[in-house]
Scaffold this motif. Structure first.
Motif, PDB file in Angstrom:
ATOM      1  N   LEU A  52      11.242  11.962  36.662  1.00  0.00           N
ATOM      2  CA  LEU A  52      11.452  11.697  35.238  1.00  0.00           C
ATOM      3  C   LEU A  52      11.006  10.281  34.888  1.00  0.00           C
ATOM      4  N   ALA A  53      11.325   9.323  35.758  1.00  0.00           N
ATOM      5  CA  ALA A  53      10.884   7.943  35.532  1.00  0.00           C
ATOM      6  C   ALA A  53       9.365   7.827  35.612  1.00  0.00           C
ATOM      7  N   ILE A  54       8.740   8.577  36.523  1.00  0.00           N
ATOM      8  CA  ILE A  54       7.279   8.580  36.619  1.00  0.00           C
ATOM      9  C   ILE A  54       6.659   9.081  35.317  1.00  0.00           C
ATOM     10  N   THR A  55       7.267  10.100  34.733  1.00  0.00           N
ATOM     11  CA  THR A  55       6.769  10.623  33.458  1.00  0.00           C
ATOM     12  C   THR A  55       6.795   9.543  32.391  1.00  0.00           C
ATOM     13  N   LEU A  56       7.883   8.800  32.310  1.00  0.00           N
ATOM     14  CA  LEU A  56       7.992   7.738  31.314  1.00  0.00           C
ATOM     15  C   LEU A  56       7.006   6.601  31.585  1.00  0.00           C
ATOM     16  N   ALA A  57       6.728   6.341  32.855  1.00  0.00           N
ATOM     17  CA  ALA A  57       5.878   5.202  33.221  1.00  0.00           C
ATOM     18  C   ALA A  57       4.391   5.504  33.113  1.00  0.00           C
ATOM     19  N   THR A  58       3.990   6.742  33.381  1.00  0.00           N
ATOM     20  CA  THR A  58       2.552   7.011  33.545  1.00  0.00           C
ATOM     21  C   THR A  58       1.974   8.060  32.607  1.00  0.00           C
ATOM     22  N   SER A  59       2.806   8.824  31.891  1.00  0.00           N
ATOM     23  CA  SER A  59       2.259   9.908  31.060  1.00  0.00           C
ATOM     24  C   SER A  59       1.289   9.359  30.013  1.00  0.00           C
ATOM     25  N   GLY A  60       0.089   9.850  30.064  1.00  0.00           N
ATOM     26  CA  GLY A  60      -0.899   9.481  29.055  1.00  0.00           C
ATOM     27  C   GLY A  60      -1.711   8.253  29.369  1.00  0.00           C
ATOM     28  N   GLY A  96       7.078  -1.285  34.047  1.00  0.00           N
ATOM     29  CA  GLY A  96       8.182  -2.227  34.251  1.00  0.00           C
ATOM     30  C   GLY A  96       9.450  -1.777  33.552  1.00  0.00           C
ATOM     31  N   ALA A  97       9.302  -1.269  32.319  1.00  0.00           N
ATOM     32  CA  ALA A  97      10.477  -0.775  31.590  1.00  0.00           C
ATOM     33  C   ALA A  97      11.113   0.405  32.312  1.00  0.00           C
ATOM     34  N   ALA A  98      10.289   1.344  32.766  1.00  0.00           N
ATOM     35  CA  ALA A  98      10.813   2.503  33.495  1.00  0.00           C
ATOM     36  C   ALA A  98      11.469   2.072  34.802  1.00  0.00           C
ATOM     37  N   GLY A  99      10.850   1.096  35.490  1.00  0.00           N
ATOM     38  CA  GLY A  99      11.407   0.614  36.744  1.00  0.00           C
ATOM     39  C   GLY A  99      12.756  -0.070  36.557  1.00  0.00           C
ATOM     40  N   LEU A 100      12.869  -0.924  35.531  1.00  0.00           N
ATOM     41  CA  LEU A 100      14.141  -1.590  35.259  1.00  0.00           C
ATOM     42  C   LEU A 100      15.223  -0.578  34.886  1.00  0.00           C
ATOM     43  N   LEU A 101      14.841   0.403  34.075  1.00  0.00           N
ATOM     44  CA  LEU A 101      15.792   1.442  33.673  1.00  0.00           C
ATOM     45  C   LEU A 101      16.313   2.191  34.897  1.00  0.00           C
ATOM     46  N   GLN A 102      15.397   2.556  35.804  1.00  0.00           N
ATOM     47  CA  GLN A 102      15.823   3.293  36.993  1.00  0.00           C
ATOM     48  C   GLN A 102      16.670   2.422  37.907  1.00  0.00           C
ATOM     49  N   ALA A 127      12.287   2.004  42.414  1.00  0.00           N
ATOM     50  CA  ALA A 127      12.059   1.415  41.087  1.00  0.00           C
ATOM     51  C   ALA A 127      10.853   0.462  41.036  1.00  0.00           C
ATOM     52  N   PRO A 128      10.661  -0.442  42.014  1.00  0.00           N
ATOM     53  CA  PRO A 128       9.497  -1.342  41.939  1.00  0.00           C
ATOM     54  C   PRO A 128       8.144  -0.634  42.049  1.00  0.00           C
ATOM     55  N   SER A 129       8.137   0.613  42.503  1.00  0.00           N
ATOM     56  CA  SER A 129       6.851   1.319  42.631  1.00  0.00           C
ATOM     57  C   SER A 129       6.291   1.737  41.273  1.00  0.00           C
ATOM     58  N   LEU A 130       7.141   1.841  40.249  1.00  0.00           N
ATOM     59  CA  LEU A 130       6.702   2.383  38.963  1.00  0.00           C
ATOM     60  C   LEU A 130       5.660   1.510  38.255  1.00  0.00           C
ATOM     61  N   PRO A 131       5.812   0.165  38.204  1.00  0.00           N
ATOM     62  CA  PRO A 131       4.729  -0.635  37.606  1.00  0.00           C
ATOM     63  C   PRO A 131       3.404  -0.485  38.349  1.00  0.00           C
TER      64      PRO A 131
END
Length: 513
Positions: A52-60, A96-102, A127-131
């Protein structure tokens, strides 16, 4: 030259997809052997929220980078250095936003949503992998616009190698400390590999920029509005779908625990099905992804050019190949479910899951392929509505059936869902394109051929020859025999022929003329 580049990129993408899926499946087998069924269940729960966090971080972001870079190059505005820097900055903000949220929600989400506090450590490590993931997706979009798929393919292979190396190096030290630590080490491999893969792509990007003629670097104007116009709707639609899938995956272990009376057993069954059996069932789809790589751009082009006959011919052949291959795989999974479960995981339960879900493979594969075709025809809204409808229905059925029937109830939910969604997508495809269902070629002849293949295997091999061979040799020889007899009967019944494949080539070449 354009045709050769198209073919080269298709071969690279296909080879990379096959390699990564094969390595990924056997890596899961290795992980399962280390952490066990309950560990795989916890691993799947962790990735439920992580996805779910990946979707927020990378979709589009990949789509946005590809479109904006391609537009920049088409207008001959020079090196897209400033453009890419802006795109990377936007991706860093999203990731970064998705990572902090997670990171900050890891503990309450694990306790309140997942029902297992042991997931919190792994979620924080991920979490740090998301950025890095968001920046990597952006650079991948740049290379797609440059028609340079080799750089991103090498980065993906490098990423998988690093992930496996980190896990293999540390897992032995983590296992004595329990499942929580073992899962933390496994996801540490994800974070380290994403960071190094992102760095690898950044270096490749710097080298690629040197190919542009030196000159004044132009600054993009109004980029944020264009970027948001691409990313926002994709993130919204994918986010809704991902959220519903997350809700379902959170509910299943709890509902299983209500039936079984033991959380550990429920988590183990969840891990066996989702983390071990499903990757095996979907591994053969790698071969069909080759077909989509080659043909979906041609389908979209034929649709855009208004070439109805060519569009229908391409779609019918795509459906035919998807059905014939998936019926074979479904037959093989059904016939050799026990052997697969024992060979890969030393588990009769996983073999049972493979055997039950094997016959529904044609619906699973066809759903995925038709979904891609519909998106290529501009029917994203329809596929989104079907996906949401399916997810809501699955959640209702999970809450209703699984606490009463356990894993049998969830298997019924999966069977019903794939058949239901497959029919919805196929019905929409028929309405949009005007194709006619070829019952004999798509249904009757493949089923007859797989029945003949099973009969030949059972009466000519399983009864007489198989007992004389080692189990693995009997399994491999039996599978090859079934496949050969199946394709023989497809040819004898006139279901498929060499003209179908050559016809695909003629259609593709005519589209490039």
């Amino acid at each position: 030259m354009k045709k050769l580049l198209f073919l080269k990129n298709a071969v690279i993408l296909t080879g990379t997809a096959l390699l990564l899926r094969a390595v990924g499946m056997f890596f899961r087998v290795y992980i399962a052997g280390q952490v066990g069924d309950e560990g795989m269940g916890l691993y799947q729960l962790i990735f439920t929220l992580y996805n779910l966090a990946i979707t927020l971080a990378t979709s589009g972001v990949t789509v946005a980078a590809t479109r904006l870079t391609a537009d920049w190059l088409a207008r001959d505005r020079g090196a897209p250095t400033a453009l890419c820097r802006r795109l990377v900055f936007y991706a860093l903000c999203l990731g970064g936003a998705a990572g902090l949220l997670q990171f900050f929600l890891a503990q309450p989400a694990s306790t309140l949503w997942l029902g297992d506090a042991r997931a919190a450590l792994s979620l924080r490590i991920l979490a740090p992998s998301l950025p890095f993931m968001a920046v990597g997706a952006t650079l991948r979009g740049y290379f797609m616009a440059r028609r340079n798929v080799s750089s991103s393919s090498r980065a993906q292979i490098f990423e998988q190698a690093v992930r496996i190396g980190v896990v293999a190096l540390l897992i032995g030290k983590a296992l004595p400390r329990g499942i929580e630590t073992a899962c933390a080490v496994i996801v540490l491999g994800n974070t380290v590999s994403e960071a190094l893969s992102c760095l690898y792509m950044a270096l490749s990007w710097r080298r690629d920029l040197k190919r542009f003629a030196s000159g004044k670097i132009q600054k993009p104007q109004g980029l944020l509005r264009e970027y948001g116009g691409i990313v926002a709707p994709i993130t919204a639609t994918r986010g809704v779908g991902s959220l519903l899938v997350t809700v379902e995956n959170i509910l299943v272990p709890g509902c299983l625990a209500a039936f079984l009376g033991a959380r550990e057993t429920a988590l183990a069954q969840f891990g066996q099905l989702k983390g071990m059996a499903m990757p095996v069932l979907f591994f053969p789809f790698s071969f069909l992804s080759t077909l989509s790589t080659l043909l979906l751009p041609e389908i979209a082009e034929a649709h855009g050019a208004g070439k109805k006959e060519r569009l229908q011919a391409l779609i019918c052949r795509t459906v035919l190949i998807t059905v014939t291959l998936s019926v074979l795989m479904g037959g093989l999974f059904r016939a050799f479910s026990s052997e697969l479960g024992e060979t890969l995981y030393h588990s009769a339960e996983i073999g049972f899951y493979i055997g039950v879900l094997g016959p529904v493979m044609p619906f699973m594969y066809l759903e995925s392929m038709v979904d891609g075709i519909l998106k290529g025809l501009g029917e994203q809204l329809s596929t989104f509505k079907y996906s949401v409808c399916d997810s809501v229905l699955r959640i209702l059925l999970v809450v209703t059936l699984v606490p009463r029937l356990g894993m049998q109830g969830f298997l019924f939910v999966m069977l019903f869902s794939n058949i239901f969604t497959g029919f919805l997508n196929l019905h929409r495809l028929i309405r949009v394109t005007g194709i006619k269902v070829q019952w004999m070629r798509w249904v009757v002849k493949p089923l007859f051929s797989v029945g003949a293949a099973w009969a030949a295997y059972y009466f000519a091999f399983a009864v007489w020859a198989a007992p004389l061979l080692p189990p693995l040799a009997a399994f491999l020889c039996g599978a090859v025999l079934m496949a050969l007899v199946y394709f023989l009967f497809l040819w004898l019944t006139g279901c498929v022929s060499l003209q179908d494949l050559s016809g695909l080539k003629r259609e593709k070449n005519s589209g490039k003329a």
